[in-house]
Write a protein that holds these residues in place. Structure first.
Motif, PDB file in Angstrom:
ATOM      1  N   GLU A 185     -60.981  59.258 -30.766  1.00 41.06           N
ATOM      2  CA  GLU A 185     -61.691  58.130 -31.357  1.00 41.06           C
ATOM      3  C   GLU A 185     -62.440  58.570 -32.600  1.00 41.06           C
ATOM      4  OE1 GLU A 185     -65.404  55.142 -30.180  1.00 41.06           O
ATOM      5  OE2 GLU A 185     -64.627  56.594 -28.755  1.00 41.06           O
ATOM      6  N   HIS A 186     -62.309  57.840 -33.698  1.00 42.48           N
ATOM      7  CA  HIS A 186     -63.075  58.120 -34.902  1.00 42.48           C
ATOM      8  C   HIS A 186     -64.399  57.385 -34.803  1.00 42.48           C
ATOM      9  CE1 HIS A 186     -59.866  59.730 -37.895  1.00 42.48           C
ATOM     10  NE2 HIS A 186     -59.811  60.312 -36.724  1.00 42.48           N
ATOM     11  N   PHE A 187     -65.326  57.987 -34.098  1.00 38.55           N
ATOM     12  CA  PHE A 187     -66.609  57.354 -33.794  1.00 38.55           C
ATOM     13  C   PHE A 187     -67.607  57.642 -34.903  1.00 38.55           C
ATOM     14  CE2 PHE A 187     -70.101  55.682 -31.685  1.00 38.55           C
ATOM     15  CZ  PHE A 187     -71.114  56.607 -31.559  1.00 38.55           C
ATOM     16  N   THR A 188     -68.203  56.597 -35.458  1.00 36.59           N
ATOM     17  CA  THR A 188     -69.152  56.774 -36.542  1.00 36.59           C
ATOM     18  C   THR A 188     -70.469  56.076 -36.239  1.00 36.59           C
ATOM     19  OG1 THR A 188     -68.447  54.786 -37.745  1.00 36.59           O
ATOM     20  CG2 THR A 188     -67.288  56.834 -38.246  1.00 36.59           C
ATOM     21  N   HIS A 189     -71.528  56.607 -36.809  1.00 39.40           N
ATOM     22  CA  HIS A 189     -72.811  55.903 -36.806  1.00 39.40           C
ATOM     23  C   HIS A 189     -73.526  56.202 -38.124  1.00 39.40           C
ATOM     24  CE1 HIS A 189     -74.970  59.633 -36.094  1.00 39.40           C
ATOM     25  NE2 HIS A 189     -74.361  59.838 -34.949  1.00 39.40           N
ATOM     26  N   LYS A 190     -74.556  55.426 -38.407  1.00 39.39           N
ATOM     27  CA  LYS A 190     -75.304  55.593 -39.644  1.00 39.39           C
ATOM     28  C   LYS A 190     -76.243  56.795 -39.557  1.00 39.39           C
ATOM     29  CE  LYS A 190     -75.504  50.669 -40.829  1.00 39.39           C
ATOM     30  NZ  LYS A 190     -76.423  49.518 -41.029  1.00 39.39           N
ATOM     31  N   VAL A 191     -76.437  57.435 -40.695  1.00 40.75           N
ATOM     32  CA  VAL A 191     -77.432  58.497 -40.843  1.00 40.75           C
ATOM     33  C   VAL A 191     -78.261  58.171 -42.075  1.00 40.75           C
ATOM     34  CG1 VAL A 191     -77.764  60.914 -41.453  1.00 40.75           C
ATOM     35  CG2 VAL A 191     -76.134  60.310 -39.678  1.00 40.75           C
ATOM     36  N   ASN A 192     -79.576  58.294 -41.929  1.00 44.40           N
ATOM     37  CA  ASN A 192     -80.497  58.031 -43.035  1.00 44.40           C
ATOM     38  C   ASN A 192     -80.921  59.349 -43.679  1.00 44.40           C
ATOM     39  OD1 ASN A 192     -80.646  55.151 -42.414  1.00 44.40           O
ATOM     40  ND2 ASN A 192     -81.786  55.796 -40.601  1.00 44.40           N
ATOM     41  N   ILE A 193     -80.676  59.470 -44.980  1.00 42.05           N
ATOM     42  CA  ILE A 193     -80.937  60.701 -45.715  1.00 42.05           C
ATOM     43  C   ILE A 193     -82.296  60.605 -46.416  1.00 42.05           C
ATOM     44  CG2 ILE A 193     -80.043  62.333 -47.417  1.00 42.05           C
ATOM     45  CD1 ILE A 193     -78.087  61.849 -45.148  1.00 42.05           C
ATOM     46  N   LYS A 194     -83.132  61.629 -46.266  1.00 39.97           N
ATOM     47  CA  LYS A 194     -84.430  61.652 -46.940  1.00 39.97           C
ATOM     48  C   LYS A 194     -84.231  61.890 -48.442  1.00 39.97           C
ATOM     49  CE  LYS A 194     -87.910  63.751 -45.243  1.00 39.97           C
ATOM     50  NZ  LYS A 194     -88.839  64.782 -44.680  1.00 39.97           N
ATOM     51  N   LYS A 195     -84.898  61.092 -49.253  1.00 41.85           N
ATOM     52  CA  LYS A 195     -84.691  61.171 -50.696  1.00 41.85           C
ATOM     53  C   LYS A 195     -85.192  62.482 -51.300  1.00 41.85           C
ATOM     54  CE  LYS A 195     -84.361  58.015 -53.613  1.00 41.85           C
ATOM     55  NZ  LYS A 195     -84.540  56.934 -54.616  1.00 41.85           N
ATOM     56  N   ASP A 196     -86.153  63.135 -50.645  1.00 46.96           N
ATOM     57  CA  ASP A 196     -86.696  64.376 -51.193  1.00 46.96           C
ATOM     58  C   ASP A 196     -86.016  65.602 -50.586  1.00 46.96           C
ATOM     59  OD1 ASP A 196     -87.724  64.065 -48.660  1.00 46.96           O
ATOM     60  OD2 ASP A 196     -89.751  64.750 -49.173  1.00 46.96           O
ATOM     61  N   SER A 197     -84.739  65.452 -50.236  1.00 49.41           N
ATOM     62  CA  SER A 197     -84.012  66.551 -49.588  1.00 49.41           C
ATOM     63  C   SER A 197     -82.851  67.043 -50.451  1.00 49.41           C
ATOM     64  CB  SER A 197     -83.461  66.085 -48.230  1.00 49.41           C
ATOM     65  OG  SER A 197     -82.459  65.092 -48.406  1.00 49.41           O
ATOM     66  N   LYS A 198     -82.413  68.256 -50.163  1.00 49.26           N
ATOM     67  CA  LYS A 198     -81.214  68.776 -50.813  1.00 49.26           C
ATOM     68  C   LYS A 198     -79.991  67.957 -50.411  1.00 49.26           C
ATOM     69  CE  LYS A 198     -83.109  73.471 -50.718  1.00 49.26           C
ATOM     70  NZ  LYS A 198     -83.027  74.810 -50.095  1.00 49.26           N
ATOM     71  N   MET A 199     -80.006  67.454 -49.168  1.00 50.57           N
ATOM     72  CA  MET A 199     -78.873  66.655 -48.710  1.00 50.57           C
ATOM     73  C   MET A 199     -78.713  65.398 -49.555  1.00 50.57           C
ATOM     74  SD  MET A 199     -76.269  66.327 -46.814  1.00 50.57           S
ATOM     75  CE  MET A 199     -76.597  67.968 -46.197  1.00 50.57           C
ATOM     76  N   TYR A 200     -79.843  64.777 -49.921  1.00 51.15           N
ATOM     77  CA  TYR A 200     -79.743  63.599 -50.792  1.00 51.15           C
ATOM     78  C   TYR A 200     -79.185  63.997 -52.152  1.00 51.15           C
ATOM     79  CZ  TYR A 200     -80.921  59.519 -53.564  1.00 51.15           C
ATOM     80  OH  TYR A 200     -80.845  58.434 -54.403  1.00 51.15           O
ATOM     81  N   ASP A 201     -79.590  65.143 -52.654  1.00 48.71           N
ATOM     82  CA  ASP A 201     -79.061  65.629 -53.930  1.00 48.71           C
ATOM     83  C   ASP A 201     -77.551  65.832 -53.860  1.00 48.71           C
ATOM     84  OD1 ASP A 201     -79.394  66.790 -56.636  1.00 48.71           O
ATOM     85  OD2 ASP A 201     -78.788  68.644 -55.652  1.00 48.71           O
ATOM     86  N   ILE A 202     -77.047  66.136 -52.673  1.00 44.17           N
ATOM     87  CA  ILE A 202     -75.608  66.355 -52.493  1.00 44.17           C
ATOM     88  C   ILE A 202     -74.841  65.039 -52.366  1.00 44.17           C
ATOM     89  CG2 ILE A 202     -73.862  67.274 -50.908  1.00 44.17           C
ATOM     90  CD1 ILE A 202     -75.858  69.543 -50.271  1.00 44.17           C
ATOM     91  N   ALA A 204     -79.834  66.308 -39.692  1.00 42.07           N
ATOM     92  CA  ALA A 204     -79.647  67.377 -40.679  1.00 42.07           C
ATOM     93  C   ALA A 204     -80.969  68.104 -40.886  1.00 42.07           C
ATOM     94  CB  ALA A 204     -79.142  66.824 -42.003  1.00 42.07           C
ATOM     95  N   ILE A 205     -80.871  69.421 -40.967  1.00 42.01           N
ATOM     96  CA  ILE A 205     -82.011  70.256 -41.326  1.00 42.01           C
ATOM     97  C   ILE A 205     -81.594  71.143 -42.485  1.00 42.01           C
ATOM     98  CG2 ILE A 205     -83.053  70.253 -39.025  1.00 42.01           C
ATOM     99  CD1 ILE A 205     -81.824  73.060 -38.595  1.00 42.01           C
ATOM    100  N   GLU A 206     -82.571  71.583 -43.265  1.00 42.95           N
ATOM    101  CA  GLU A 206     -82.254  72.453 -44.398  1.00 42.95           C
ATOM    102  C   GLU A 206     -83.389  73.427 -44.641  1.00 42.95           C
ATOM    103  OE1 GLU A 206     -81.561  69.355 -47.250  1.00 42.95           O
ATOM    104  OE2 GLU A 206     -83.652  69.315 -47.894  1.00 42.95           O
ATOM    105  N   SER A 207     -83.017  74.609 -45.077  1.00 44.75           N
ATOM    106  CA  SER A 207     -84.008  75.646 -45.342  1.00 44.75           C
ATOM    107  C   SER A 207     -84.812  75.304 -46.590  1.00 44.75           C
ATOM    108  CB  SER A 207     -83.315  76.996 -45.532  1.00 44.75           C
ATOM    109  OG  SER A 207     -84.241  77.985 -45.945  1.00 44.75           O
ATOM    110  N   THR A 208     -86.097  75.572 -46.524  1.00 43.21           N
ATOM    111  CA  THR A 208     -86.954  75.439 -47.707  1.00 43.21           C
ATOM    112  C   THR A 208     -87.130  76.780 -48.402  1.00 43.21           C
ATOM    113  OG1 THR A 208     -88.939  75.764 -46.335  1.00 43.21           O
ATOM    114  CG2 THR A 208     -88.204  73.493 -46.700  1.00 43.21           C
ATOM    115  N   GLU A 209     -86.466  77.818 -47.871  1.00 46.37           N
ATOM    116  CA  GLU A 209     -86.635  79.173 -48.394  1.00 46.37           C
ATOM    117  C   GLU A 209     -85.348  79.752 -48.977  1.00 46.37           C
ATOM    118  OE1 GLU A 209     -88.111  81.275 -45.005  1.00 46.37           O
ATOM    119  OE2 GLU A 209     -90.043  80.227 -45.004  1.00 46.37           O
ATOM    120  N   HIS A 210     -84.226  79.082 -48.744  1.00 45.38           N
ATOM    121  CA  HIS A 210     -82.927  79.544 -49.257  1.00 45.38           C
ATOM    122  C   HIS A 210     -82.282  78.421 -50.058  1.00 45.38           C
ATOM    123  CE1 HIS A 210     -82.858  83.157 -46.636  1.00 45.38           C
ATOM    124  NE2 HIS A 210     -83.495  82.375 -45.779  1.00 45.38           N
ATOM    125  N   ASP A 211     -81.443  78.782 -51.002  1.00 48.12           N
ATOM    126  CA  ASP A 211     -80.821  77.786 -51.867  1.00 48.12           C
ATOM    127  C   ASP A 211     -79.887  76.854 -51.104  1.00 48.12           C
ATOM    128  OD1 ASP A 211     -82.127  78.678 -54.125  1.00 48.12           O
ATOM    129  OD2 ASP A 211     -80.511  80.031 -54.738  1.00 48.12           O
TER     130      ASP A 211
END
Length: 236
Positions: free
Chosen positions: A144-161, A197-204
């Motif tokens: 099954e291709h199961f999907t749900h919504k994810v909300n991305i924080k605007k001040d994150s590297k993930m949003y930049d991506i 999603a989590i991201e390091s604040t100490e690594h690029d």
């Protein structure tokens, strides 16, 4: 132009080690060179593995042993692989020491968070506080291709991506990040509050994703952007 070598962790079976082909496909589509990393015990050889790659992709799989974050096993804990945990722990040691890009997917995200001092829910459905109505995070059918919504924080590297505040993702898990490790921040959550999603604040580029961009890569721009930026970071 040198092409980046992307180390990909493998799933450990009874008599073999393997990885779903989709991980190989998406890395190669972005002109990275996929390198499968078999689980070994010799620490010098593990260090050599990391010294010969440009980035580390921690794939999904079974549950992480709760002993790693000083908890007893919950009744809903699934299969664990202590040997894989120990191996990947050392991979992360050397990858962070070298400051190479690391992308953890599902279980890989949990390993990153635990390694750096965080914890996870062993089973979100029974451990999230009573009164919280969870959406469906776990498939009943692997096809099954199961999907749900994810909300991305605007001040994150993930949003930049991904350049979007809301995306649809393929997700399949009963565990999730609970206490976020020091040196990391939350980059995305679902509408029910589960950390996605989590991201390091100490690594690029050290990012953990609960969802599976490799499964939507061929049809989804945000998934393509995640894999592309990961491979690009490996070339820097």
């Amino acid at each position: 132009m040198k092409q980046s070598l992307i180390g990909i962790t493998t799933f450990i079976g009874k008599n073999n080690q393997e990885v779903p082909k989709r991980f190989i496909d998406v890395i190669s589509r972005e002109h990275g060179v996929p390198v499968l990393l078999p689980e070994i015990e010799n620490e010098d050889l593990i260090k050599a593995q990391v010294e010969n790659i440009d980035a580390l992709l921690l794939t999904g799989g079974d549950d992480v042993d709760p002993a790693l974050y000083d908890q007893d096993p919950h009744q809903k804990l699934g299969n664990i692989e202590p040997e894989r945990d120990e191996y990947e722990w050392k991979l992360i040691d050397y990858a962070l020491e070298r400051d190479i890009p690391v992308l953890g997917i599902c279980r890989g995200s949990h390993m990153l968070n635990i390694h750096e001092g965080g914890t996870i829910y062993q089973d979100i459905y029974s451990q999230i506080e009573e009164g919280t109505e969870l959406i469906k995070h776990q498939r009943n059918d692997s096809k099954e291709h199961f999907t749900h919504k994810v909300n991305i924080k605007k001040d994150s590297k993930m949003y930049d991506i991904v350049k979007q505040e809301e995306i649809f993702t393929i997700s399949n898990h009963h565990q999730a990040v609970n206490e976020v490790a020091p040196g990391f921040q939350v980059a995305a959550k679902t509408n029910d509050g589960i950390i996605e999603a989590i991201e390091s604040t100490e690594h690029d580029f050290v990012i953990g994703l609960q969802w599976h961009p490799e499964e939507r890569y061929h049809t989804d721009e945000s998934s393509q952007n995640i894999i592309r930026r990961f491979v690009e970071a490996a070339g820097k």
